[in-house]
Each structure stands twice: as C-alpha cells, then as structure tokens.
Design an enzyme around this catalytic site. Structure first.
Site, mmCIF file in Angstrom:
data_model
loop_
_atom_site.group_PDB
_atom_site.id
_atom_site.type_symbol
_atom_site.label_atom_id
_atom_site.label_comp_id
_atom_site.label_asym_id
_atom_site.label_seq_id
_atom_site.Cartn_x
_atom_site.Cartn_y
_atom_site.Cartn_z
ATOM 1 N N GLU A 185 0.814 -1.205 0.000
ATOM 2 C CA GLU A 185 0.000 0.000 0.000
ATOM 3 C C GLU A 185 0.855 1.265 0.000
ATOM 4 O O GLU A 185 1.947 1.292 0.551
ATOM 5 C CB GLU A 185 -0.911 -0.001 1.231
ATOM 6 N N CYS B 84 3.168 8.441 1.179
ATOM 7 C CA CYS B 84 3.775 7.472 2.093
ATOM 8 C C CYS B 84 3.880 6.143 1.357
ATOM 9 O O CYS B 84 2.875 5.616 0.893
ATOM 10 C CB CYS B 84 2.869 7.353 3.323
ATOM 11 N N CYS C 45 6.590 -7.381 6.914
ATOM 12 C CA CYS C 45 7.703 -6.877 7.718
ATOM 13 C C CYS C 45 8.113 -7.966 8.681
ATOM 14 O O CYS C 45 7.274 -8.687 9.210
ATOM 15 C CB CYS C 45 7.272 -5.624 8.495
ATOM 16 N N CYS D 205 1.832 -3.212 15.571
ATOM 17 C CA CYS D 205 1.760 -2.873 14.146
ATOM 18 C C CYS D 205 1.089 -3.981 13.346
ATOM 19 O O CYS D 205 1.463 -5.155 13.466
ATOM 20 C CB CYS D 205 3.169 -2.628 13.616
HETATM 21 N N1 SAH Z 1 9.487 0.290 9.796
HETATM 22 C C1 SAH Z 1 9.521 1.724 9.807
HETATM 23 C C2 SAH Z 1 8.474 2.401 8.949
HETATM 24 C C3 SAH Z 1 7.057 1.869 8.959
HETATM 25 S S1 SAH Z 1 5.881 2.276 10.170
HETATM 26 C C4 SAH Z 1 9.451 2.220 11.220
HETATM 27 O O1 SAH Z 1 9.257 1.419 12.110
HETATM 28 O O2 SAH Z 1 9.637 3.413 11.441
HETATM 29 C C5 SAH Z 1 5.571 3.970 10.240
HETATM 30 C C6 SAH Z 1 5.197 4.417 11.671
HETATM 31 O O3 SAH Z 1 3.901 3.956 12.092
HETATM 32 C C7 SAH Z 1 6.192 3.889 12.686
HETATM 33 O O4 SAH Z 1 6.534 4.894 13.596
HETATM 34 C C8 SAH Z 1 5.378 2.802 13.357
HETATM 35 O O5 SAH Z 1 5.900 2.478 14.609
HETATM 36 C C9 SAH Z 1 3.997 3.428 13.399
HETATM 37 N N2 SAH Z 1 2.933 2.490 13.704
HETATM 38 C C10 SAH Z 1 2.920 1.151 13.542
HETATM 39 N N3 SAH Z 1 1.767 0.632 13.982
HETATM 40 C C11 SAH Z 1 1.025 1.643 14.446
HETATM 41 C C12 SAH Z 1 -0.285 1.735 15.009
HETATM 42 N N4 SAH Z 1 -1.044 0.667 15.168
HETATM 43 N N5 SAH Z 1 -0.741 2.960 15.351
HETATM 44 C C13 SAH Z 1 0.015 4.057 15.154
HETATM 45 N N6 SAH Z 1 1.242 4.032 14.617
HETATM 46 C C14 SAH Z 1 1.751 2.840 14.264
#
Ligand code: SAH
Length: 367
Positions: free
Chosen positions: A90, A103, A110, A117
């Site tokens: 996505e 984005c 992952c 997440c």
């Molecule tokens: N792997 C990278 C980029 C992907 S996630 C990273 O970890 O930074 C992008 C952002 O969304 C990250 O800060 C991640 O921790 C956050 N994120 C993941 N799951 C989430 C959720 N359920 N609610 C809010 N933010 C979330």
C-alpha cells in the site's frame, strides 16, 4: 526484458553503455520515464527510431499495477498495488494545505514484529525491488496528474515522500538507496533531501550507512523511553538498545539535511503514555536535537492495545514542550479507509511464518 524502473541514473547509464548507447540517451529516457511518467518508448520522440525499436524489444517500464484506489472523506487516498504471488502493498497520499505527502512501502510485510503494528502481524514475504518502490511514486504521480516537471517544489501535488508504509526501509537497504537517489535526481523527481524522509525502527549499522550514502531526513520510531519497555514493544531493541540508537542519531546529524531527528512516539493507553515516561524521554534524548511526533495508536482487528485519551496525549506533549522540544501530535488521517499509521496491511502471503524465531530476519547491512 530489462525493467528500466529498476535503475537509478547511474545504473541506467551503465546499462545504456552496455547497449552501445551514449550516456545522454540514458538521461533522456530517465526524464521521459520519471518526469513525464511515460512508459511507451514510441512516444519518446526525441530518441532515434532505431533506439526506440531496440528498447521495445529489450526493455520495459513496468511498475506494480494499482488494484484498488480508495478516497477517504478527509482527502487521504490509499492505493493498493499488486506485487505478484498473492502479495499486495500500500501507498497513501495525504494532502495538506502546504504540501502533499506520499507514504510508500518498502517490503511486502515486515519481519520486525513490533507488538502494535498490523503490518508486522502479517509476517514477512520479501523485499520490494527498486521498480516496486519507485513505482508507487511513479504511479501515484500519474494518477494524481502530478507531473513533477511543473512548478516549484512546494507547489507540486506530491511535494514530500515518506518511507513510512509497510516494511522496514533500512532492512531493504540497497533497493531503497537506489529509489532514494531517483527521488532526489533532477532528471527524475528532483525532491530536496529534506522533503524525503526515511522512517526506521532503529537499525544502527544501516543508519550509519544511510548517513554516508544518502543522508535524507530521518525519523526514528522510538515508542518507549527505556530498554525494558522498548524490548517488549519493538523486539529489535534487544539487538540495538537505546544507548546505541541515540549515539547513531547523533552521528546522523553530522550529515543530515535537517538539524534534528524526528522521533515518532505511539501513544498507547497505560503502556507508554504517562508523564513519567515523558520525563524519561527528556533524559534519554538530552544529547540529540530532536522533534517529537506523537501518534495516537491506531487500532486494528486483534490488536491488544488502546489509544491514549486525547487529554493524556495533550499532557504528555506538554511535558516535552515545556522542556523546549517541538512536539506535534499526528492527526489521524484516512482511518475510514484503514490508511492510518500502522493499519497498512496490504496482503502478504506469508512464507516466513513457519520458520522459528523470525523476529530478526532482515537483510543485514554492513556499516
Ligand atoms: N518500519 C519503519 C516504517 C514503517 S511504520 C518504522 O518502524 O519506522 C511507520 C510508523 O507507524 C512507525 O513509527 C510505526 O511504529 C507506526 N505504527 C505502527 N503501527 C502503528 C499503530 N497501530 N498505530 C500508530 N502508529 C503505528
């Protein structure tokens, strides 16, 4: 067939050289592909007919196909791309008053298994190729009619790119690097380094490598002020604990296009959102010029956590702000179409799940 979207400028020039073609031909094709969004060699009218014919039989401009395109009430738009073998990824376009941010994803699934997440819950399938990473920008640009060739950077429809979709960008380092170079290249997307942001869970050696090879804006998913808590929420912390991560952030700032690191911090009710946690963060980051971006947790089916109350988020932010740290709270955008942070699930046919201890399965990079 060679997919020309897999090359950055240098790679394309090398491939053209192998075909006995001049470097400026590669530059022309790069501009047609990325600035004009063209996939058909026949329309590249300033190329000799013989070259167009040669390209037609040996090369293609192939990006992942869009399988769905959903528009949220708030203008956020989510694209789902087919990347083959049952996998889909996505990308999300987020329009704001002064910018438009795309984005994008860097992996199908992952491997990091962060507790909060939804992408992590899908498991890991594979790294995306360069064409699949840059292809998200290429396609969104076409669909949004963005024509990067027009106007000042700030007036573009897509003015910023964040690598915050599915996957860990720095675990797919080599491909992400070429995609970043295309985003910055004046013959491709021509974005400035400060408008391209890599978000990482904190892979320390890869942060150092990014600093040397392509220092763009850096966001680090912090989410906890202590190793004890971060070990629980982000298992990768056991490999790269906070002291090492903070030191890597300091080193990164020597080359970064901005003079601060952005720390992302999910607000999860009762887990990491107390004033005491905020005060611990002040200690932790005292030597790292930074901004905080608080992200109220976005729930997804089966998630064990709840979002912090708005009042709690406000108080938490107050602690940081009073200490002089610029702190913003991310507005939840696109949650009506499951496009909010952490809700990007795409579709991952998960072959890694059956393996034991997959929590630290990613491409290792050498510093
Ligand atoms: N792997 C990278 C980029 C992907 S996630 C990273 O970890 O930074 C992008 C952002 O969304 C990250 O800060 C991640 O921790 C956050 N994120 C993941 N799951 C989430 C959720 N359920 N609610 C809010 N933010 C979330």
């Amino acid at each position: 067939m060679q997919n020309l979207l897999d090359f950055d400028a240098q790679g394309l020039a090398a491939w053209f050289a192998e075909q006995g073609e001049k470097p400026f031909r590669a530059r022309q094709v790069l501009r047609w592909m990325h600035r004009a969004g063209e996939a058909d060699f026949e329309t590249m009218t300033d190329l000799a007919k013989s070259l167009r014919e040669k390209l037609r039989v040996s090369a293609e401009v192939c990006s992942p196909a869009i399988i769905s395109d959903r528009l949220s009430e708030d203008g956020t738009r989510k694209f789902l791309f087919d990347v083959g073998a049952g996998n889909a990824i996505e990308a999300v376009f987020i329009p704001e008053d002064d910018r438009g941010t795309l984005c994008i994803s860097t992996q199908a699934g992952c491997a990091l298994e962060c507790a909060f997440c939804s992408t992590g819950k899908q498991g890991f399938n594979r790294n995306l190729r360069v064409a699949e990473i840059i292809g998200q920008l290429w396609q969104a640009n076409r669909v949004l009619g963005a024509g990067m060739r027009m106007g000042a950077e700030s007036e573009r429809i897509i003015s910023n790119v964040v690598l915050m979709g599915m996957g860990e960008p720095l675990a797919n380092f080599d491909n992400v690097l070429l995609a970043l170079r295309l985003m910055l290249d004046d013959n491709a997307y021509g974005l400035s380094r400060r408008r391209v942001t890599v978000s990482t869970v904190g892979l320390v050696p890869a942060i150092d490598r990014l600093r040397e090879e392509c220092p763009v804006a850096l966001a680090v998913s912090l989410h906890a002020p202590s190793d004890a808590l971060r070990d629980q929420l982000l298992p990768i912390n056991r490999k790269y604990p906070l002291a090492e991560l903070m030191a890597a952030c300091q080193r990164y700032l020597e080359k970064a296009p901005r003079d601060f690191i952005t720390f992302e911090y999910i607000m999860i009710e009762g887990i990491n959102d107390s004033d005491a946690h905020a005060r611990e963060l002040l200690d932790l980051t005292s030597n790292v010029p930074c901004k905080f971006n608080l992200i109220p947790f976005n729930p997804f089916p089966g998630s064990p956590f709840r979002r912090s109350q708005p009042e709690r988020v406000r108080c938490f932010a107050e602690v940081l702000i009073r200490a002089g740290i610029v702190t913003t709270t991310r507005k939840t955008r696109g949650d009506d179409i499951d496009a909010a942070c952490g809700q990007l699930a795409g579709q991952v046919s998960n072959r890694m799940r059956r393996l034991p201890s997959q929590s630290i399965q990613f491409q290792e990079v050498n510093a």
